[in-house]
Design a protein around this motif. Structure first.
Motif, PDB file in Angstrom:
ATOM      1  N   GLY B 191       0.841  -1.192   0.169  1.00 23.52           N
ATOM      2  CA  GLY B 191       0.339   0.334  -0.010  1.00 23.52           C
ATOM      3  C   GLY B 191       0.172   1.261   0.369  1.00 23.52           C
ATOM      4  N   TYR B 192       2.030   0.937  -0.137  1.00 25.40           N
ATOM      5  CA  TYR B 192       2.944   2.631   0.051  1.00 25.40           C
ATOM      6  C   TYR B 192       3.947   2.444  -1.041  1.00 25.40           C
ATOM      7  N   PRO B 193       4.566   2.929  -1.503  1.00 23.51           N
ATOM      8  CA  PRO B 193       5.829   3.074  -2.791  1.00 23.51           C
ATOM      9  C   PRO B 193       6.892   2.518  -2.177  1.00 23.51           C
ATOM     10  N   VAL B 194       7.620   2.312  -2.332  1.00 19.75           N
ATOM     11  CA  VAL B 194       8.806   1.836  -1.904  1.00 19.75           C
ATOM     12  C   VAL B 194       9.957   2.422  -1.838  1.00 19.75           C
ATOM     13  N   GLY B 195      10.780   2.007  -0.724  1.00 16.44           N
ATOM     14  CA  GLY B 195      11.106   2.834   0.318  1.00 16.44           C
ATOM     15  C   GLY B 195      10.645   3.839   1.037  1.00 16.44           C
ATOM     16  N   SER B 196       9.758   3.478   0.775  1.00 16.63           N
ATOM     17  CA  SER B 196       9.375   4.411   1.846  1.00 16.63           C
ATOM     18  C   SER B 196      10.165   4.324   3.693  1.00 16.63           C
ATOM     19  N   TRP B 197       9.757   5.183   4.832  1.00 11.10           N
ATOM     20  CA  TRP B 197      10.347   5.456   5.354  1.00 11.10           C
ATOM     21  C   TRP B 197       9.373   4.705   6.824  1.00 11.10           C
ATOM     22  N   PHE B 198      10.239   3.331   7.297  1.00  3.41           N
ATOM     23  CA  PHE B 198       9.691   2.778   8.325  1.00  3.41           C
ATOM     24  C   PHE B 198       9.671   3.200  10.090  1.00  3.41           C
ATOM     25  N   ASP B 199       9.720   4.175  10.695  1.00  4.05           N
ATOM     26  CA  ASP B 199      10.889   4.985  11.742  1.00  4.05           C
ATOM     27  C   ASP B 199       9.674   5.199  13.352  1.00  4.05           C
ATOM     28  N   TYR B 200      10.385   5.227  13.376  1.00  3.69           N
ATOM     29  CA  TYR B 200       9.579   6.414  14.801  1.00  3.69           C
ATOM     30  C   TYR B 200       9.318   7.823  14.495  1.00  3.69           C
ATOM     31  N   ASP B 201       7.468   7.889  15.448  1.00  2.00           N
ATOM     32  CA  ASP B 201       7.399   9.153  14.905  1.00  2.00           C
ATOM     33  C   ASP B 201       7.312   9.723  17.007  1.00  2.00           C
ATOM     34  N   TRP B 202       6.562  11.017  17.252  1.00  5.09           N
ATOM     35  CA  TRP B 202       5.745  10.626  18.363  1.00  5.09           C
ATOM     36  C   TRP B 202       4.848  10.958  18.449  1.00  5.09           C
ATOM     37  N   VAL B 203       4.248  10.472  19.806  1.00 10.47           N
ATOM     38  CA  VAL B 203       2.814  10.507  19.772  1.00 10.47           C
ATOM     39  C   VAL B 203       1.604  10.791  19.648  1.00 10.47           C
ATOM     40  N   ARG B 204       0.962  10.067  18.705  1.00 11.12           N
ATOM     41  CA  ARG B 204      -0.366  11.321  17.684  1.00 11.12           C
ATOM     42  C   ARG B 204      -1.315  10.910  17.501  1.00 11.12           C
ATOM     43  N   CYS B 205      -2.213  11.247  17.083  1.00 17.56           N
ATOM     44  CA  CYS B 205      -3.701  10.508  17.551  1.00 17.56           C
ATOM     45  C   CYS B 205      -3.753   9.764  15.673  1.00 17.56           C
ATOM     46  N   ARG B 206      -3.672   9.068  16.010  1.00 16.67           N
ATOM     47  CA  ARG B 206      -3.668   7.905  14.580  1.00 16.67           C
ATOM     48  C   ARG B 206      -5.110   7.390  14.321  1.00 16.67           C
ATOM     49  N   PRO B 207      -6.615   7.682  13.411  1.00 16.48           N
ATOM     50  CA  PRO B 207      -7.842   7.360  14.483  1.00 16.48           C
ATOM     51  C   PRO B 207      -7.868   5.497  13.356  1.00 16.48           C
ATOM     52  N   GLY B 208      -8.132   5.252  13.966  1.00 17.55           N
ATOM     53  CA  GLY B 208      -8.516   3.700  12.931  1.00 17.55           C
ATOM     54  C   GLY B 208      -6.993   2.368  12.903  1.00 17.55           C
ATOM     55  N   GLU B 209      -5.670   3.287  14.031  1.00 10.88           N
ATOM     56  CA  GLU B 209      -4.777   2.361  13.430  1.00 10.88           C
ATOM     57  C   GLU B 209      -4.684   1.834  14.565  1.00 10.88           C
ATOM     58  N   ALA B 210      -4.782   0.222  15.184  1.00 11.49           N
ATOM     59  CA  ALA B 210      -4.178   0.007  15.974  1.00 11.49           C
ATOM     60  C   ALA B 210      -2.782  -0.200  16.893  1.00 11.49           C
ATOM     61  N   ASN B 211      -3.027  -0.242  18.038  1.00 13.19           N
ATOM     62  CA  ASN B 211      -1.975   0.077  18.698  1.00 13.19           C
ATOM     63  C   ASN B 211      -1.421   1.364  19.319  1.00 13.19           C
ATOM     64  N   ASN B 212      -1.999   2.327  18.693  1.00 15.18           N
ATOM     65  CA  ASN B 212      -1.750   3.649  19.562  1.00 15.18           C
ATOM     66  C   ASN B 212      -1.585   3.305  21.216  1.00 15.18           C
TER      67      ASN B 212
END
Lengths: 461, 435
Positions: B191-212
């Motif tokens: 679902g994402y382009p190749v080379g997308s970054w998979f990293d740590y962010d600050w805690v944010r509101c992520r409605p619909g995402e599990a494990n927040n």
């Protein structure tokens, strides 16, 4: 001309077809010239020994040493780790990988199948298996064990208590294999004990005592089992299980290497250094070196580096060839002392503890009973288990030392366990994600309200 | 297909020429050798922070099972691409337009798929993915003046490419393009382009995402919906500061939304040629790790606010906020700049910036000498003298040194700024003698 062509074709075509067959098969394709496809048990054992060192004395233990405040993080990421921040699931990738992949359980199992007829060798391999998986169960709680390595593409978690039980059986098997006295074993390839059966048997008993002890918070009956095992364990320092180290590149002590690579990142922990000073313990100068002002001092969690105050390890302890202790007679004998105390045998417990103290020239303590005696025994253990993950296991079980958590990040807890590694989570849907992992391991539950010294436990909620 | 020939249009009229193009091709890519064989490794065991141990200890040679599981069933990759386009000439070839649309699909893409380490192996090569690449390229050239002694041409190009990993079997994500060692690694994820970054962010509101969920068990999304904060709002802990996320997420990718350029050239009196080129790239992002490191050392201008009071969301990292400490003023000090405010902390996503730019890539002036003295003195037909300047001006919102400075060079991991050098501005004087 046409005839010549026909003749040429007739000769070359069958030759070509014959050559084709060799082109598509044969040793040049079946063997990778860059990689060996076979290994001997000795070669695997050497890797296992080195890899176990990374597991027991590497990044995981640097974290637990900070969490029990024997060491402190004083710069960059380590300063943050000391405050329990930045502890993401990627932090635990190296320890988790060490347990299972190359040099870990996969190769311990390879050794076990290669040496199936040699009971001494087999026994030693089984003890290594218990060391790896035991550490995994201690740190992560429920871990994959029953269907790992053998081919399940996504192993499932086994309950921590079941894993400990399986390891107790594995160690008992190891002890009987070693006791059979047959087979030549690894000999000098074994860098820990040079293949000495008696020492491996003692180490296996101490390991069994550890694993019983780790379950004792939730099951007080385990103290009696721990006592029985420890009494057959490493009772003399000549039997200490020490990691291999030498001054050669690639064999140097890991704390020594860490200091060379990242010299500002860690120093002694203030709580521990102050405790050693208060005790007048000769191990203060054995463990730590002088600070810039010519004395000894440690850093509080989150404190930035101050060379005038903070001590690094002593020259001996921080040397490249310092062999890091994993299982020691001090630790084993203090298990005996504590288990004797738990059984109500106060005088024996006191005597055993004083025996350990006297080896360091520390005066015998007298007239201690109850919580005061327990605290004294645990204090000896805390001092003896410097830079050892066992100090963290003891903290979770007893709330000794009753330290104030360095931050509220874990809801007022000292971090109670390692998160499952990101490398396992990405490929294994049977491992729960961070939000669904238990807050504490099963044998570490419930959180202690009262510490060993009878006061309220500050770091377990 | 030159359709104007069929329509018999006037060659010098409005539609002076027109062509339709279509193409389709399939290529394959073979897997790397020896994938079916198991192997034992001699590589060092690293602890992740520098210290390492050799499997060979005390002269006992050491081997251990390599992390790559043998794969007996590998097929080659296939890449099928379809291309449609048209080339139009207008107004007696004073204008020409080329439009190309392409759509390519790579199937059975071979990835070194991560395996659960509890199987004893770390990776296995598998035909695990499908990647699609589609896009459009448009080029337009004007020739407003074409006289014998003066001509002027302007060209424009626009390109837009969309890349997506549409299928990935067997793992949640695959590291792709080499690791940078910062944890800020490019991945292939469905679902994402190749080379997308998979990293740590600050805690944010992520409605619909599990494990927040925070380390102490708090459900962040629940707090966010109670506070009616928008998606992406920053969570502020009870101490008034943001909190680091304990879970990696896709935080962006370095690929631009579109790229283009504008070029122009003038030819005067057949001897002077003046040209300029402007390069545009819009919508790409870059990780400004350099800024984060300078924060840690206290040497960046941002750190001059040390000791001053700020409120997250209002006058510091402006944006929507929620949480127990939202809208509380706090003192921003060294602890902040060496903690979450530093790129050493391991939270890379807050340092992502918009790296769109418009650059004056080149301006050049050239003169051709064809006078008789060239032949007599130099024995040549002509001599060209060309003065050009490259990378003359950059217009960008990116706060780092150059939105094109890349840590990894031509590696697939792009968009990382870590103390790299910017592209240099240069002036070149060229003499070429033609016989």
């Amino acid at each position: 001309m046409r005839t010549l062509r026909k003749v040429a074709l007739c000769i070359t075509l069958p030759l070509g077809l014959g050559a084709c067959k060799d082109f598509l098969t044969g040793p040049k394709l079946d063997n990778n010239p860059n990689q060996s496809s076979q290994a001997t048990a000795g070669q695997l054992l050497s890797s296992v020994t080195a890899n176990a060192n990374i597991l027991l004395n590497g990044p995981g233990t640097r974290l637990t040493a900070m969490w029990v405040q024997q060491m402190a993080g004083t710069d960059r990421q380590y300063q943050t780790f000391g405050l329990y921040q930045g502890l993401t699931e990627s932090n635990y990738d190296v320890p988790w990988g060490s347990v299972y992949t190359g040099g870990g359980l996969v190769d311990v199992r390879n050794i076990e199948s290669l040496v199936a007829g040699d009971r001494t060798y087999l026994g030693i391999a089984k003890v290594w298996e218990a060391i790896f998986v035991g550490n995994a169960a201690d740190m992560w709680g429920d871990v994959p064990y029953k269907d790992v390595i053998s081919g399940a593409s996504v192993p499932t978690l086994d309950h921590q208590a079941d894993v400990y039980a399986a390891l107790q059986t594995k160690l008992s098997d190891a002890i009987s294999d070693l006791g059979a006295g047959s087979g030549t074993g690894p000999g000098l390839v074994d860098l820990i004990y040079s293949g000495d059966r008696a020492k491996w048997i003692a180490a296996a008993h101490t390991l069994k005592a550890h694993l019983y002890l780790h379950t004792a918070k939730a099951n007080a009956a385990a103290y009696a089992s721990a006592l029985t095992e420890a009494q057959q364990g490493i009772t003399n320092a000549s039997g200490n299980f020490l990691a291999w180290a030498s001054a050669k590149a690639g064999e140097e002590n890991l704390w020594n290497q860490f200091f060379r690579e990242r010299d500002s990142y860690m120093r002694g922990g203030k709580f521990f250094v102050d405790l050693l000073k208060a005790r007048n313990d000769p191990r203060l100068s054995q463990y730590f070196g002088l600070n810039g002002a010519g004395g000894y001092g440690g850093a509080a969690p989150g404190e930035g580096l101050d060379g005038a105050v903070h001590s690094w390890l002593s020259a001996a302890r921080g040397d490249a060839s310092f062999r890091q202790p994993f299982l020691t007679s001090d630790d084993n004998n203090l298990i005996i002392a504590e288990a004797q105390f738990r059984a109500g045998n106060t005088s024996a417990a006191l005597a055993t503890m004083n025996g350990v103290r006297s080896a360091y020239g520390m005066a015998a303590k007298t007239g201690l009973t109850g919580a005061a005696l327990l605290t004294a025994i645990l204090e000896e253990k805390y001092v003896a288990n410097f830079q050892n993950v066992e100090a963290y296991n003891d903290y979770r079980r007893t709330c000794y030392p009753n330290i104030t958590p360095a931050s509220q990040t874990f809801g007022g807890n000292v971090p109670p366990r390692f998160y499952y590694a990101s490398i396992e989570l990405t490929a294994n849907p049977n491992i729960p994600d961070i939000g669904s992992q238990p807050r504490r391991n099963a044998v570490d539950s419930p959180a202690l309200t009262t510490a060993a010294d009878g006061t309220a436990c500050k770091g377990q909620k | 297909w030159l359709f104007t020939n069929a329509l018999k249009t006037d060659e010098h009229g409005v539609l002076s020429s027109g062509k339709l193009r279509a193409a389709y091709g399939v290529t394959g890519r073979e897997p790397a050798p020896y994938q079916v064989l198991s192997g034992f490794s001699t590589a060092n065991f690293g602890d992740g922070w520098g210290p390492f141990l050799n499997p060979t200890q005390n002269n006992n040679g050491g081997l251990y099972t390599g992390g790559s599981r043998p794969q007996p069933a590998l097929k080659p990759e296939r890449n099928g691409e379809m291309e449609l386009g048209t080339d139009l000439g207008l107004f007696n070839q004073k204008v020409d337009i080329g439009i190309t649309y392409y759509n390519g699909k790579s199937t059975d893409v071979i990835f070194d798929l991560p395996l659960p380490p509890s199987t004893g192996y770390s990776t296995q090569a598998q035909n695990a993915g499908t990647i699609t690449n589609s896009g459009i390229e448009v080029s337009v050239n004007f020739r407003p003046v074409t006289r014998a002694n003066f001509s002027w041409e302007i060209g424009m190009m626009y390109a837009k490419n969309t890349n997506e990993v549409t299928e990935l079997r067997g793992a949640d994500f695959v590291p792709y393009g080499g690791t940078t060692g910062f944890g800020f690694d490019p991945v292939a994820k469905k679902g994402y382009p190749v080379g997308s970054w998979f990293d740590y962010d600050w805690v944010r509101c992520r409605p619909g995402e599990a494990n927040n969920v925070l380390d102490d068990g708090t459900d962040v999304n629940a707090i966010c919906s109670a506070a009616k904060a928008p998606a992406g709002a920053l969570y502020i802990g009870s101490d008034g500061f943001p909190v680091g996320d304990n879970k990696r997420r896709i935080v962006g990718n370095p690929l631009p939304k579109w790229t283009g350029n504008v070029s122009t050239s003038l030819t005067v009196e057949r001897h002077w040629r003046i040209s300029a080129l402007v390069d545009i790239r819009q919508g790409s992002r870059m990780w400004n790790g350099t800024l984060g490191a300078l924060h840690n050392f206290g040497t960046s201008k941002d750190t001059e606010i040390r000791g001053q009071s700020r409120t997250f969301g209002k006058d510091f990292y402006a944006g929507p906020v929620f949480g127990p400490g939202a809208n509380t003023a706090v003192v921003i000090d060294q602890g902040w700049f060496q903690g979450l405010g530093s790129s050493f902390s391991g939270y890379g996503a807050p340092f992502l910036e918009d790296a769109s730019f418009t650059k004056l890539r080149e301006v050049s002036v050239a003169y051709t000498f064809e006078q008789p003295w060239v032949r007599s003195w130099l024995g040549a037909q002509s001599m060209d003298v060309r003065l050009s300047g490259r990378n003359l001006l950059t217009k960008t919102k990116y706060s780092g040194i150059d939105p094109e400075a890349d840590l990894a060079g031509t590696d697939a991991s792009r968009g990382l700024d870590w103390f790299g050098n910017p592209l240099s501005r240069s002036f070149v004087l060229t003499f070429s003698i033609n016989r």
